[in-house]
Motif scaffolding. Structure first.
Motif, PDB file in Angstrom:
ATOM      1  N   ASN B 359       0.791  -1.226   0.000  1.00 15.44           N
ATOM      2  CA  ASN B 359       0.000   0.000   0.000  1.00 15.44           C
ATOM      3  C   ASN B 359       0.818   1.268   0.000  1.00 15.44           C
ATOM      4  O   ASN B 359       0.296   2.334   0.245  1.00 15.44           O
ATOM      5  CB  ASN B 359      -0.948   0.046   1.204  1.00 15.44           C
ATOM      6  CG  ASN B 359      -2.277  -0.563   0.860  1.00 15.44           C
ATOM      7  OD1 ASN B 359      -2.541  -0.822  -0.301  1.00 15.44           O
ATOM      8  ND2 ASN B 359      -3.096  -0.766   1.853  1.00 15.44           N
ATOM      9  N   ASN B 393      -1.992   9.466   7.978  1.00 16.05           N
ATOM     10  CA  ASN B 393      -1.524   8.159   7.586  1.00 16.05           C
ATOM     11  C   ASN B 393      -2.568   7.511   6.695  1.00 16.05           C
ATOM     12  O   ASN B 393      -3.493   6.874   7.158  1.00 16.05           O
ATOM     13  CB  ASN B 393      -1.298   7.329   8.840  1.00 16.05           C
ATOM     14  CG  ASN B 393      -0.512   6.106   8.531  1.00 16.05           C
ATOM     15  OD1 ASN B 393      -0.461   5.685   7.375  1.00 16.05           O
ATOM     16  ND2 ASN B 393       0.085   5.523   9.535  1.00 16.05           N
ATOM     17  N   TYR B 394      -2.377   7.705   5.395  1.00 20.17           N
ATOM     18  CA  TYR B 394      -3.459   7.304   4.514  1.00 20.17           C
ATOM     19  C   TYR B 394      -3.663   5.800   4.463  1.00 20.17           C
ATOM     20  O   TYR B 394      -4.683   5.317   4.039  1.00 20.17           O
ATOM     21  CB  TYR B 394      -3.237   7.855   3.102  1.00 20.17           C
ATOM     22  CG  TYR B 394      -2.060   7.258   2.375  1.00 20.17           C
ATOM     23  CD1 TYR B 394      -2.199   6.082   1.661  1.00 20.17           C
ATOM     24  CD2 TYR B 394      -0.822   7.861   2.397  1.00 20.17           C
ATOM     25  CE1 TYR B 394      -1.140   5.526   0.998  1.00 20.17           C
ATOM     26  CE2 TYR B 394       0.246   7.306   1.742  1.00 20.17           C
ATOM     27  CZ  TYR B 394       0.081   6.141   1.045  1.00 20.17           C
ATOM     28  OH  TYR B 394       1.138   5.581   0.389  1.00 20.17           O
ATOM     29  N   ILE B 395      -2.634   5.087   4.876  1.00 20.58           N
ATOM     30  CA  ILE B 395      -2.750   3.634   4.784  1.00 20.58           C
ATOM     31  C   ILE B 395      -3.679   3.097   5.864  1.00 20.58           C
ATOM     32  O   ILE B 395      -4.366   2.107   5.678  1.00 20.58           O
ATOM     33  CB  ILE B 395      -1.361   2.990   4.876  1.00 20.58           C
ATOM     34  CG1 ILE B 395      -0.608   3.285   3.582  1.00 20.58           C
ATOM     35  CG2 ILE B 395      -1.451   1.512   5.101  1.00 20.58           C
ATOM     36  CD1 ILE B 395       0.788   2.781   3.587  1.00 20.58           C
ATOM     37  N   ASP B 396      -3.694   3.808   6.991  1.00 29.18           N
ATOM     38  CA  ASP B 396      -4.486   3.326   8.116  1.00 29.18           C
ATOM     39  C   ASP B 396      -5.918   3.029   7.710  1.00 29.18           C
ATOM     40  O   ASP B 396      -6.569   3.822   7.051  1.00 29.18           O
ATOM     41  CB  ASP B 396      -4.502   4.393   9.213  1.00 29.18           C
ATOM     42  CG  ASP B 396      -3.593   3.999  10.341  1.00 29.18           C
ATOM     43  OD1 ASP B 396      -2.912   2.974  10.185  1.00 29.18           O
ATOM     44  OD2 ASP B 396      -3.568   4.708  11.342  1.00 29.18           O
ATOM     45  N   GLY B 397      -6.373   1.908   8.150  1.00 26.77           N
ATOM     46  CA  GLY B 397      -7.781   1.619   7.943  1.00 26.77           C
ATOM     47  C   GLY B 397      -8.083   0.964   6.623  1.00 26.77           C
ATOM     48  O   GLY B 397      -9.230   0.649   6.362  1.00 26.77           O
ATOM     49  N   ASP B 398      -7.101   0.769   5.796  1.00 29.54           N
ATOM     50  CA  ASP B 398      -7.408   0.036   4.590  1.00 29.54           C
ATOM     51  C   ASP B 398      -7.523  -1.440   4.927  1.00 29.54           C
ATOM     52  O   ASP B 398      -6.840  -1.949   5.808  1.00 29.54           O
ATOM     53  CB  ASP B 398      -6.345   0.234   3.523  1.00 29.54           C
ATOM     54  CG  ASP B 398      -6.735  -0.443   2.239  1.00 29.54           C
ATOM     55  OD1 ASP B 398      -7.738  -0.009   1.661  1.00 29.54           O
ATOM     56  OD2 ASP B 398      -6.077  -1.420   1.837  1.00 29.54           O
ATOM     57  N   ILE B 399      -8.374  -2.104   4.180  1.00 31.23           N
ATOM     58  CA  ILE B 399      -8.683  -3.476   4.550  1.00 31.23           C
ATOM     59  C   ILE B 399      -7.491  -4.396   4.341  1.00 31.23           C
ATOM     60  O   ILE B 399      -7.307  -5.361   5.079  1.00 31.23           O
ATOM     61  CB  ILE B 399      -9.926  -3.965   3.800  1.00 31.23           C
ATOM     62  CG1 ILE B 399     -10.424  -5.280   4.368  1.00 31.23           C
ATOM     63  CG2 ILE B 399      -9.662  -4.116   2.335  1.00 31.23           C
ATOM     64  CD1 ILE B 399     -11.859  -5.289   4.675  1.00 31.23           C
ATOM     65  N   SER B 400      -6.635  -4.067   3.394  1.00 32.40           N
ATOM     66  CA  SER B 400      -5.494  -4.953   3.160  1.00 32.40           C
ATOM     67  C   SER B 400      -4.571  -4.944   4.377  1.00 32.40           C
ATOM     68  O   SER B 400      -3.969  -5.948   4.736  1.00 32.40           O
ATOM     69  CB  SER B 400      -4.731  -4.513   1.918  1.00 32.40           C
ATOM     70  OG  SER B 400      -4.280  -3.208   2.072  1.00 32.40           O
ATOM     71  N   GLU B 401      -4.491  -3.782   4.973  1.00 37.34           N
ATOM     72  CA  GLU B 401      -3.725  -3.614   6.199  1.00 37.34           C
ATOM     73  C   GLU B 401      -4.281  -4.532   7.303  1.00 37.34           C
ATOM     74  O   GLU B 401      -3.566  -5.214   8.004  1.00 37.34           O
ATOM     75  CB  GLU B 401      -3.930  -2.152   6.548  1.00 37.34           C
ATOM     76  CG  GLU B 401      -3.027  -1.436   7.440  1.00 37.34           C
ATOM     77  CD  GLU B 401      -1.583  -1.722   7.290  1.00 37.34           C
ATOM     78  OE1 GLU B 401      -0.920  -1.460   8.252  1.00 37.34           O
ATOM     79  OE2 GLU B 401      -1.116  -2.245   6.243  1.00 37.34           O
ATOM     80  N   PHE B 403      -6.084  -7.196   6.838  1.00 34.27           N
ATOM     81  CA  PHE B 403      -5.815  -8.586   6.467  1.00 34.27           C
ATOM     82  C   PHE B 403      -4.452  -9.009   6.997  1.00 34.27           C
ATOM     83  O   PHE B 403      -4.298 -10.065   7.596  1.00 34.27           O
ATOM     84  CB  PHE B 403      -5.794  -8.743   4.939  1.00 34.27           C
ATOM     85  CG  PHE B 403      -7.151  -8.721   4.299  1.00 34.27           C
ATOM     86  CD1 PHE B 403      -8.310  -8.735   5.055  1.00 34.27           C
ATOM     87  CD2 PHE B 403      -7.279  -8.689   2.915  1.00 34.27           C
ATOM     88  CE1 PHE B 403      -9.555  -8.706   4.464  1.00 34.27           C
ATOM     89  CE2 PHE B 403      -8.520  -8.660   2.314  1.00 34.27           C
ATOM     90  CZ  PHE B 403      -9.659  -8.667   3.091  1.00 34.27           C
ATOM     91  N   GLN B 404      -3.452  -8.153   6.753  1.00 38.90           N
ATOM     92  CA  GLN B 404      -2.096  -8.525   7.150  1.00 38.90           C
ATOM     93  C   GLN B 404      -1.999  -8.704   8.658  1.00 38.90           C
ATOM     94  O   GLN B 404      -1.405  -9.666   9.139  1.00 38.90           O
ATOM     95  CB  GLN B 404      -1.121  -7.454   6.699  1.00 38.90           C
ATOM     96  CG  GLN B 404      -0.918  -7.438   5.212  1.00 38.90           C
ATOM     97  CD  GLN B 404      -0.234  -6.177   4.750  1.00 38.90           C
ATOM     98  OE1 GLN B 404       0.498  -5.556   5.495  1.00 38.90           O
ATOM     99  NE2 GLN B 404      -0.481  -5.797   3.517  1.00 38.90           N
ATOM    100  N   ASP B 667     -15.771  -6.019   1.396  1.00 44.15           N
ATOM    101  CA  ASP B 667     -14.517  -6.475   0.771  1.00 44.15           C
ATOM    102  C   ASP B 667     -13.730  -7.404   1.680  1.00 44.15           C
ATOM    103  O   ASP B 667     -12.564  -7.651   1.434  1.00 44.15           O
ATOM    104  CB  ASP B 667     -13.606  -5.295   0.391  1.00 44.15           C
ATOM    105  CG  ASP B 667     -14.244  -4.419  -0.643  1.00 44.15           C
ATOM    106  OD1 ASP B 667     -14.876  -4.969  -1.541  1.00 44.15           O
ATOM    107  OD2 ASP B 667     -14.127  -3.189  -0.535  1.00 44.15           O
TER     108      ASP B 667
END
Lengths: 357, 857
Positions: B359, B393-401, B403-404, B667
Motif C-alpha cells: 500500500n 496516515n493514509y494507509i491506516d484503515g485500509d482493509i489490506s492492512e 488482512f495482514q 470487501d
C-alpha cells in the motif's frame, strides 16, 4: 522525508510496474530503456538498479510482469510497433564461488502490429501464459505461449478489432471460475463523441472474444484498470480520462448464456481538474492512486458506504502532503516504511527458502 | 507582456499598455506551497498580486513609460546590461537600459509609419536586433540593427529585407541565421552572411520560436501549431490543432521538449506539447507528442479558496524562466478588478503513481522515484498541534492492512473464540462468538432448517407446535400471552443462546445469566430478557438496580422501571408506550412487546441482536408468522450482508449468498473464506464462490510473502477434508507380469485370513512366478516372518519390518529388518561377490534419518 531515488532516465517514465512480490520494480521510458530496480535491503532499503538496457527503438509505453510461476519475465510495449518478452537468465558462473551474472534476454519480439503498441498485459495466471497487446491500429491481440518453458514461441490466438486507436487495456484479474476471461480496452482519440471504453469477454462456446459492453466515456482515455477482485460479485473498473471515473460491472445472469453487465458509475472525481494519466489500484482494490497533469498524486479510498474519498493528495515537487480535511499543509515528520515490513520479517526467512525451490 | 532577461537569474520586464516595468524575484529558503503578496507597483497599474510556489518575493525596481502603445518587447542577452527593446504601434523601436549606470537610449523609426510586429535579439552577437514590421509597399519589413554602432544609420543597420512584405515573427538560430515568418505565406530561412535564402511555404508564420537545442522550430496560425525539424525543414514534423486561436507559443528554455501554447480563449488553461524520443536518435520515427493541459491559477484557487479574493479570469502572457531547470514559468493574468496577477509556477513533471503490495505509493518521474510519505505518529504525544495527524496516515484503515494484521495473528487458524478477538471488529467478533455457539452444539444447519422452513415454497412446512397461554408469573396483571412450543422451537432457542431458560425453572439459569449481564452493566438487555421470559417484576428490579449503579443513565432507567411497574392491560398505558420515544433499543423492545400485539417493534428492531429476535420469534410467533418472519429475516440479512444472519441461514446455499453479500459490502474476503471453509459442509466446500475466496486469500498471502501462514491455512483446509483416505501412491509390481503385487496381496490376505492361515505369499498372485528372496534369510519376499523370529531392532511397525527394501545400485535387498540389522555392522552388500557399498551410498540419507529418529523418540 520521502525517499528519493534518481532514476536517470533521460525522458519521461511512462510506466512503472511491480513484480508479484513487490520486491522488484520495472520502469520504462521514452528514452527507450527498461530499468529493473531492487531494494538493497528487504523492504526499506534504497532502490538500486539491477539491470538497465535499451529495449526498443522507440518510447516504451507499458510493462507487465508475468506471474513468478513462469520465471522472471516481463513484457514491454513500444512506439516502435513491437511488443517484446524479456526473461532474466543466469549466465554460466565464471568461478564456482561468484554469484552468477544475470541478464535480461529478449525471448520474442511480437511484430504483428503495424502501429505503435500501446499496452501489454499478462493475463491472470489461471489462463496460462497469455499476453494481450493493444495497438494504435485498434486491434487487441492475444498471444499464448503453448509451452511455458519456451518463451520464444508465441502464437497469435485472437485478434479483436475495435476500430478506435487503443491506448490501454486491462485484464479482469478475477480468480472466480464462473467469470469468463475479460478484457477492457480504451481509446484516447480526441475527436468523436462515441464511447471510448470497451469490455470484451471470451466465450468458451464460440471460442472467440466478443464485445459485451461499451462504457460511455467520451473523453479520451489514457489508462484503465480493473480492481483486483477480492471475492466481490461485481467488477470495478477505473478509467483515467479528463477526470477519473469508476464503474461497477455487475454480471446479469441470463438463460441464453450470453453475458451482459449492468454497468453503473460508482464515482467520478473532478478534483484533478486536468488530464489524469494513470490509475492504479492497491492489492485489495480498495484504494486508488491517480496521477494527473497538475503533478499531483491523489489517493482515494472506498469507505464503508462504497463512496470514494480523497484521503491524500500529494505533490512530490513541493514535498508536502495535504489532507483534504485539513487544508493546511504540514511538514512531514520522519515518514517510515518500516511499519509494514516489520510485520513481515518473521516470514522472510522462510520466503527465501521457498523461492529457491 | 512578460519577458525574462536571458542572462539574469531573477529579473524580468513586464510591459503593460505604455509602460515597461522591471521586477526582481528572490527566492527564500523555507519552502511553502503558495504565497500571495501584495507589492509596490508601477504607477499605471492598478494593483499587482503575486503568487509563488517557491516563497519568492517580488520586488518592483523601475519603470519606463515614455511609450505609445507597446506591441512587442524583447529582452536582450547582455550580461551586464538590462536592455529592453520595445516595438510600438507607430513602428518606433526604442531600446532602454534599466541598469542605472548605463545611459543607453536608442531609437529606431522606420521610414514608413506602421506597427512593429516582432523583435528578436541575437544570442551570439548580442548587439544584433532584428525588427519586423507590418507590410508597406515602400519599405522593407525586416531590419537588422547592430546597436553597438549607435543610432540607426547606414552603418548600423546591417540588413534590410523583405520589401513590401510583412514580417509576422522573427527568430535567430544558433548559427546566426534569421528565420522569419512572412506575409502569411512562408517562412524564410536566411543566412545573412552568405545571402542564401530557403523558403518553406506554410501559413503558420506567427510566433516563430526555436527550441533550446536548436533542433525544432515551432510556429502557428489561427489554431494550428506546426513543429518543424530544422534538419528537414521542408515538411512540418507534426501539426496540432487546438480548440481556439493561439496567442502565444514558446519553447521551454530549460528542457528541450516542451512547447507551451496559450490560446486566445480567455481561459486559465495552458496547453503544453511534450515531445519525446527526439533526444538523441537520428530517426524521427521515434518522435511522438503528448498534449497536456495545465491551469496554474486553478490549482492555486483550489488550494487557497479563502485567501485569493481576486480571482484570475484569463491568462494573458507567459514567460519561461531562462535558467531554472524545473520548467519554471511566470505567467500573468488579468482579473475583473483590472489588476494584474503574476504567478511563478513550475510546470509539474509528468509522473505516474503505482501502489506496491504494501500500500505504499511510488511516484516516479523521469529523473527520480519518490515514495509518498506515510506519516508516522508524532514522536511526542504532547504535541497536540498536529491536528493533521489522524488522517495523515493514509494507509491506516485500509482493509489490506487489516488482512495482514489478522494473518500475522493467525486469524482463522484457531477456535471461534480467539478468532473473535483477532477479527478486530466488534460485529465480526459477535459473529464468531455466535458461530462458536453453533459449533459447540455442532449444528451449522441454521435455524431455518431446524424449524423446517422452506424458503422457496409458500406452503407451511414448519412442524406443528403447541399453543400455551401464559400469564406474567411474578406480576399479577391479568394479562395473558400466547406462547408456542415445539421441540424444534426449543432447539432453535437454545442455539440463539436462550438455552437454559426453561420457563418452569424460576430460579435457575435465567437468573444466573441475567446476573452476569448486570455485572457487565447491560441492564436494559437483562431487563428485556426478563420481560421476554414473562418476568416483569424481575425486570423492574433489574432496572432499579441499574438506576442505582449507573450514574449517567440513572433517571432514564428509573423512569423505565416505574413505567414498567405500572404495566396493565389498559389502553392508556399502551398508548403512552407506543408513542414514547425511547433511546435504548432494549427498552424500546420491552415496551413495544407489552403494548403491541403484533410484536413488530421487537421483530424489526435492529438494535436487538438477531439471535435474541429469532428466539423471541420462536417463542411468541405462530407457525405461519414465524415462517414468514424467518424468510424475511434471511432476505434482509442477505440484502445488508449481515453475517449474524448465518444463524438463520446456517451453512447452506443461502449462507454462501449471505457471505457473498458480506464480501460485496465490506470487501472482507478473508473472513468470508475462513468462515466458509470452517462451517460449510463438504458438498458446499466445492462451491465456486468459496473456492475463489480461498484462492484470493492464498494469492494475497503469497504476494505478501507470508508463506508459512499460507501453508498453515492450506493444512487447515486439507485437514477439514480428512475423512477421505489418501490413496496409495506406491505400488509394487511383479517383474514378470507387471501387475501389482501389493494390491493382489491385500485381496489374498483377506481370503487367507478367513482360512486362519497367516502366511505364504511366496509367488506373484497373478502369474505365480516366485517373488525374489531376502538375501539374508532366504525366504521369499512377501512371506510373513514367523512371530518368534529373532527381532533385535526396535522397529515398531510390524508391517514395515517384513516388507522389502533394496539397494538402488546393485538391486540386492531383503526384508527391511534384516537389511537394517546387516548394515549396522557392514557397509558392503550382503550378497556374496557383490562389492557394492550400498550403505555408503545412502549414508547421508541414513544419517538424516537417524537424526530424525532420535528426535522422534
Amino acid at each position: 522525508m520521502s525517499s528519493i531515488v534518481h532514476t536517470e532516465h533521460r525522458d519521461v517514465i511512462h510506466d512503472c510496474s511491480y513484480d508479484y512480490y513487490g520486491q522488484r520494480m520495472a520502469t520504462c521510458s521514452s528514452d527507450q530503456t527498461i530499468k529493473i530496480w531492487e531494494q538493497n535491503e528487504k523492504g526499506q532499503g534504497q532502490w538500486i538498479v539491477s539491470a538497465s538496457w535499451k529495449a526498443h527503438s522507440g518510447s516504451i509505453w507499458r510493462l507487465s510482469w508475468a506471474h513468478p510461476e513462469f520465471g522472471s519475465v516481463i513484457a514491454s510495449a513500444s512506439f516502435d510497433r513491437t511488443a517484446s518478452v524479456w526473461e532474466e537468465t543466469a549466465e554460466q558462473k565464471p568461478t564456482p564461488s561468484s554469484t552468477p551474472a544475470k541478464r535480461w534476454i529478449r525471448r520474442t519480439n511480437l511484430v504483428d502490429s503495424r502501429t505503435s503498441v500501446t499496452d501489454v498485459k499478462f493475463s491472470p495466471k489461471n489462463l496460462g501464459l497469455v499476453l494481450a497487446t493493444s495497438s494504435s491500429d485498434g486491434i487487441i491481440r492475444i498471444y499464448e505461449a503453448p509451452d511455458i518453458c519456451n518463451l520464444s514461441q508465441w502464437t497469435l490466438q485472437h485478434e479483436i478489432l475495435c476500430k478506435l486507436p487503443l491506448s490501454s487495456l486491462s485484464w479482469n484479474p478475477s480468480l472466480f471460475r464462473a467469470h469468463a476471461p475479460m478484457i477492457a480496452a480504451a481509446s484516447d482519440v480526441a475527436t468523436s463523441n462515441e464511447p471510448k471504453v470497451f469490455v470484451f469477454e471470451y466465450s468458451e462456446l464460440n471460442r472467440r472474444w466478443t464485445k459485451t459492453e461499451s462504457i460511455n466515456v467520451t473523453e479520451p482515455v489514457h489508462s484503465i484498470e480493473f480492481a483486483p477482485n477480492v471475492g466481490r460479485s461485481y467488477h470495478i473498473l477505473a478509467v483515467a480520462s479528463k477526470d477519473v471515473s469508476i464503474f461497477n460491472l455487475k454480471p446479469i445472469v441470463e438463460q441464453t448464456g450470453t453475458s451482459r453487465f449492468e454497468v453503473s458509475q460508482a464515482a467520478q472525481f473532478n478534483d484533478n481538474f486536468c488530464t489524469v494519466w494513470k490509475v492504479t489500484w492497491n492489492v485489495t482494490g480498495t484504494m486508488l492512486a491517480t496521477s494527473s497533469d497538475d503533478g499531483y498524486v491523489r489517493i482515494w479510498r472506498m469507505n464503508y458506504q462504497k463512496l470514494f474519498k480523497c484521503i491524500c493528495s500529494y505533490k512530490p515537487d513541493s514535498s508536502s502532503v495535504s489532507h483534504p480535511l485539513d487544508s493546511q499543509t504540514a511538514a512531514i515528520i520522519n515518514s517510515t516504511t518500516t511499519k509494514f515490513f516489520k510485520k513481515g520479517v518473521g516470514t522472510f526467512v522462510a520466503s527465501n527458502q521457498i523461492q529457491q525451490h | 507582456m512578460i519577458s525574462y532577461f536571458k542572462n539574469s537569474k531573477d529579473k524580468f520586464a513586464l510591459a503593460t499598455g505604455s509602460e515597461v516595468s522591471l521586477f526582481q524575484l528572490k527566492e527564500r529558503d523555507n519552502v511553502e506551497d503558495f504565497r500571495i503578496y501584495d507589492d509596490p507597483k508601477p504607477q499605471t497599474i492598478n494593483q499587482i498580486k503575486f503568487i509563488s510556489q517557491h516563497n519568492s518575493t517580488l520586488t518592483y525596481l523601475n519603470s519606463e513609460k515614455r511609450y505609445q502603445y507597446i506591441k512587442c518587447i524583447a529582452t536582450s542577452f547582455h550580461e551586464n546590461e538590462l536592455l529592453v527593446a520595445t516595438g510600438q504601434v507607430s513602428g518606433k523601436v526604442m531600446i532602454v537600459d534599466f541598469e542605472p549606470k548605463n545611459e543607453i537610449n536608442l531609437e529606431f523609426t522606420p521610414r514608413q509609419n506602421r506597427p512593429s510586429l516582432s523583435l528578436a535579439w541575437n544570442e551570439q552577437e548580442q548587439n544584433l536586433l532584428a525588427m519586423g514590421f507590418d507590410k508597406n509597399k515602400f519599405d522593407h519589413s525586416i531590419s537588422v540593427w547592430d546597436i553597438s554602432r549607435g543610432q540607426p544609420s547606414e552603418s548600423s543597420i546591417v540588413n534590410l529585407i523583405g520589401l513590401s512584405e510583412s514580417a509576422h515573427s522573427l527568430c535567430w538560430d544558433s548559427r546566426k541565421n534569421l528565420i522569419a515568418g512572412m506575409s502569411s505565406k512562408y517562412i524564410k530561412f536566411m543566412d545573412l552572411r552568405a545571402n542564401q535564402v530557403q523558403t518553406v511555404n506554410t501559413r503558420a508564420v506567427c510566433g516563430l520560436t526555436i527550441s533550446s537545442n536548436n533542433r525544432l522550430l515551432a510556429s502557428y496560425y489561427d489554431n494550428v501549431v506546426n513543429i518543424f525539424d530544422l534538419r528537414k525543414f521542408t515538411e512540418p514534423l507534426n501539426q496540432f490543432q487546438l480548440a481556439n486561436n493561439l496567442a502565444q507559443i514558446s519553447w521551454c528554455s530549460s528542457s528541450q521538449n516542451c512547447l507551451l501554447c496559450l490560446q486566445k480563449d480567455n481561459s486559465l488553461t495552458i496547453n503544453i506539447i511534450d515531445i519525446h524520443g527526439n533526444g538523441t536518435e537520428e530517426d524521427n520515427d521515434s518522435t511522438h507528442f503528448v498534449k497536456r493541459v495545465i491551469a496554474p491559477f486553478e490549482i492555486v484557487d483550489r488550494k487557497n479558496k479563502h485567501q485569493l479574493q481576486t480571482k484570475a479570469t484569463a491568462l494573458e502572457n507567459i514567460c519561461w524562466h531562462p535558467k531554472i531547470s524545473s520548467n519554471r514559468m511566470i505567467c500573468s493574468a488579468s482579473n475583473s478588478n483590472n489588476s494584474i496577477l503574476l504567478m511563478e509556477f513550475d510546470v509539474p513533471q509528468r509522473r505516474i503513481a503505482v501502489f506496491d503490495k504494501w500500500n505504499k505509493v511510488y511516484a516516479p518521474t523521469h529523473n527520480e522515484i519518490r515514495d509518498i510519505p506515510v506519516s508516522s505518529p508524532p514522536s511526542s504525544p504532547t504535541n497536540s498541534t498536529n491536528s493533521w495527524y489522524p488522517n495523515a496516515n493514509y494507509i491506516d484503515g485500509d482493509i489490506s492492512e487489516l488482512f495482514q494484521q489478522r494473518i500475522l495473528q493467525d486469524y482463522g487458524q484457531m477456535d471461534f473464540e480467539r478468532n473473535a478477538k483477532v477479527s478486530m471488529d466488534s460485529t465480526l467478533a459477535s459473529v464468531w462468538k455466535m458461530l462458536g455457539q453453533m459449533s459447540a452444539q455442532d449444528c451449522f444447519i441454521g435455524l431455518r432448517t431446524i424449524l423446517g422452513i422452506d424458503s422457496k415454497s409458500n406452503e407451511l412446512t414448519i412442524a406443528q407446535s403447541a399453543v400455551e397461554t401464559r400469564s406474567f408469573q411474578d406480576f399479577p396483571s391479568g394479562a395473558t400471552i400466547r406462547i408456542y412450543k415445539s421441540e424444534e422451537r426449543e432447539f432453535a432457542k437454545e442455539l440463539c443462546g436462550w438455552m437454559n431458560f426453561d420457563k418452569n425453572d424460576m430460579s435457575g439459569n435465567l437468573q444466573m445469566y441475567i446476573e452476569e449481564l448486570c455485572k457487565k452493566k447491560r441492564f436494559t438487555r437483562a431487563a428485556m430478557l426478563a420481560v421476554f421470559h414473562l418476568k416483569i417484576r424481575l425486570a423492574c428490579d433489574i432496572l432499579g438496580r441499574g438506576a442505582n449503579e449507573m450514574e449517567e443513565e440513572k433517571s432514564s432507567l428509573r423512569m423505565s422501571a416505574i413505567a414498567l411497574a405500572g404495566y396493565n392491560t389498559g389502553s392508556v398505558w399502551k398508548l403512552q408506550c407506543s408513542s414514547a420515544q425511547i433511546e435504548d433499543a432494549y427498552l424500546r423492545a420491552i415496551f413495544s412487546f407489552l403494548s403491541d400485539d403484533t410484536y413488530a417493534g421487537v421483530l424489526y428492531e435492529d438494535g436487538v441482536s438477531i439471535s435474541d429476535r429469532m428466539a423471541f420469534a420462536c417463542t411468541f410467533l405462530s407457525d405461519r408468522q414465524l415462517s414468514e418472519y424467518v424468510k424475511h429475516m434471511i432476505q434482509n440479512c442477505i440484502e445488508r450482508g449481515d453475517l449474524s444472519g448465518l444463524l438463520v441461514t446456517g451453512a447452506t446455499i443461502d449462507g454462501i449468498q449471505l457471505l457473498q453479500a458480506f464480501v460485496d459490502r465490506t470487501d472482507d474476503v478473508q473472513t468470508a473464506a475462513l468462515i466458509g471453509q470452517k462451517i460449510l459442509p463438504a458438498d458446499l466446500q466445492t462451491d465456486n464462490r468459496l473456492q475463489s475466496w480461498i484462492a484470493i486469500l492464498r494469492n494475497l498471502m503469497n504476494t505478501w510473502e507470508m508463506f508459512e501462514k499460507r501453508a498453515a491455512f492450506d493444512i487447515s483446509i486439507a485437514s477439514a477434508r480428512t475423512s477421505q483416505k489418501i490413496p496409495k501412491s506406491v505400488f509394487l509390481l511383479c517383474s514378470f507380469c507387471g501387475k501389482s503385487v501389493s494390491a493382489a496381496a491385500i485381496q489374498e490376505d483377506a481370503r487367507v485370513r478367513n482360512q486362519m492361515q497367516t502366511s505364504k505369499l511366496s509367488s506373484c498372485p497373478n502369474c505365480r512366478k516366485p517373488l525374489p528372496r531376502c538375501s539374508l534369510c532366504l525366504l521369499h519376499m512377501g512371506t510373513s516372518l514367523p512371530s518368534n523370529f529373532y527381532n533385535p531392532t526396535n522397529i515398531k511397525s510390524r508391517n514395515i519390518k517384513s516388507w522389502f527394501t533394496w539397494c538402488q545400485s546393485c538391486r540386492h535387498g531383503g526384508h527391511l529388518v534384516h537389511i537394517s540389522e546387516w548394515f549396522k555392522k557392514n557397509t558392503e552388500c550382503p550378497v556374496t561377490n557383490c562389492n557394492c557399498n550400498c550403505f555408503l551410498i545412502d549414508l547421508s540419507l541414513l544419517k538424516e534419518k537417524k537424526e530424525n529418529d532420535t528426535d522422534g523418540h
